[in-house]
Design a protein around this motif. Structure first.
Motif, PDB file in Angstrom:
ATOM      1  N   MET A   1       0.666  -1.375  -0.247  1.00 21.20           N
ATOM      2  CA  MET A   1      -0.091  -0.149  -0.220  1.00 21.20           C
ATOM      3  C   MET A   1       0.868   1.591   0.061  1.00 21.20           C
ATOM      4  O   MET A   1       1.857   1.291   0.781  1.00 21.20           O
ATOM      5  N   GLN A   2       0.511   2.122  -0.869  1.00 19.61           N
ATOM      6  CA  GLN A   2       1.518   3.801  -0.865  1.00 19.61           C
ATOM      7  C   GLN A   2       0.426   4.624  -0.832  1.00 19.61           C
ATOM      8  O   GLN A   2      -0.577   4.413  -1.756  1.00 19.61           O
ATOM      9  N   ALA A   3       0.919   5.607  -0.294  1.00 24.45           N
ATOM     10  CA  ALA A   3       0.128   6.733  -0.163  1.00 24.45           C
ATOM     11  C   ALA A   3       0.514   8.098  -0.872  1.00 24.45           C
ATOM     12  O   ALA A   3       2.052   8.326  -1.255  1.00 24.45           O
ATOM     13  N   MET A   4      -0.530   8.667  -1.654  1.00 21.29           N
ATOM     14  CA  MET A   4       0.185   9.867  -2.572  1.00 21.29           C
ATOM     15  C   MET A   4      -0.705  10.993  -2.552  1.00 21.29           C
ATOM     16  O   MET A   4      -1.778  11.125  -2.580  1.00 21.29           O
ATOM     17  N   VAL A   5      -0.358  12.354  -2.287  1.00 20.77           N
ATOM     18  CA  VAL A   5      -0.999  13.212  -1.719  1.00 20.77           C
ATOM     19  C   VAL A   5      -0.474  14.332  -3.494  1.00 20.77           C
ATOM     20  O   VAL A   5       0.701  14.557  -3.481  1.00 20.77           O
ATOM     21  N   HIS A   6      -1.658  14.539  -3.902  1.00 19.80           N
ATOM     22  CA  HIS A   6      -1.633  15.364  -5.100  1.00 19.80           C
ATOM     23  C   HIS A   6      -1.313  16.331  -4.768  1.00 19.80           C
ATOM     24  O   HIS A   6      -2.099  17.655  -4.602  1.00 19.80           O
ATOM     25  N   ALA A   7      -0.260  17.655  -5.269  1.00 18.50           N
ATOM     26  CA  ALA A   7       0.450  18.710  -4.858  1.00 18.50           C
ATOM     27  C   ALA A   7      -0.373  19.662  -4.837  1.00 18.50           C
ATOM     28  O   ALA A   7      -1.017  20.760  -4.253  1.00 18.50           O
ATOM     29  N   LYS A   8      -0.931  19.474  -6.407  1.00 18.16           N
ATOM     30  CA  LYS A   8      -1.866  20.548  -7.150  1.00 18.16           C
ATOM     31  C   LYS A   8      -3.237  20.361  -6.502  1.00 18.16           C
ATOM     32  O   LYS A   8      -3.826  21.748  -6.600  1.00 18.16           O
ATOM     33  N   THR A   9      -3.747  19.637  -5.633  1.00 19.18           N
ATOM     34  CA  THR A   9      -5.173  19.568  -5.078  1.00 19.18           C
ATOM     35  C   THR A   9      -4.804  19.983  -3.892  1.00 19.18           C
ATOM     36  O   THR A   9      -5.823  20.230  -3.206  1.00 19.18           O
TER      37      THR A   9
ATOM     38  N   PRO B   1       3.633   1.726   6.429  1.00 22.29           N
ATOM     39  CA  PRO B   1       3.612   0.698   7.633  1.00 22.29           C
ATOM     40  C   PRO B   1       2.384   0.232   7.858  1.00 22.29           C
ATOM     41  O   PRO B   1       1.081   0.636   7.504  1.00 22.29           O
ATOM     42  N   GLU B   2       2.116  -1.642   8.217  1.00 21.32           N
ATOM     43  CA  GLU B   2       1.268  -1.957   8.300  1.00 21.32           C
ATOM     44  C   GLU B   2       0.650  -1.679   9.502  1.00 21.32           C
ATOM     45  O   GLU B   2      -0.993  -1.272   9.287  1.00 21.32           O
ATOM     46  N   GLU B   3       1.218  -1.122  10.050  1.00 24.94           N
ATOM     47  CA  GLU B   3       0.322  -0.722  11.827  1.00 24.94           C
ATOM     48  C   GLU B   3      -0.709   0.336  11.143  1.00 24.94           C
ATOM     49  O   GLU B   3      -1.486   1.705  11.685  1.00 24.94           O
ATOM     50  N   CYS B   4      -0.126   1.314  10.553  1.00 27.56           N
ATOM     51  CA  CYS B   4      -0.488   3.095  10.311  1.00 27.56           C
ATOM     52  C   CYS B   4      -1.820   2.527   8.758  1.00 27.56           C
ATOM     53  O   CYS B   4      -1.898   3.258   7.798  1.00 27.56           O
TER      54      CYS B   4
END
Length: 62
Positions: free
Chosen positions: A1-9, A40-43
């Motif tokens: 699992m990856q998290a990404m923030v769209h900076a322009k949004t 991380p799994e715990e997050c």
């Protein structure tokens, strides 16, 4: 699992680091950022909650 923030949004509201500070950071005057690499799994639940709670939908979880 990856998290990404769209900076322009991102509106820099601070919600994501408040919900999941181990995955998201917010520096003054900058859009939020997610950690590089896998969440991380715990997050995972908190990261998904941050994404679901983002008022502008700027966070993508893959």
């Amino acid at each position: 699992m990856q998290a990404m923030v769209h900076a322009k949004t991102c509106i820099q509201c601070g919600l994501c680091p408040a919900v999941c500070p181990d995955v998201f950071t917010l520096d003054p005057g900058e859009p939020a950022r997610a950690i590089s690499g896998p969440v991380p799994e715990e997050c995972r639940l908190a990261a998904q909650e941050a994404a679901d709670s983002c008022p502008v939908g700027a966070i993508e979880i893959r």
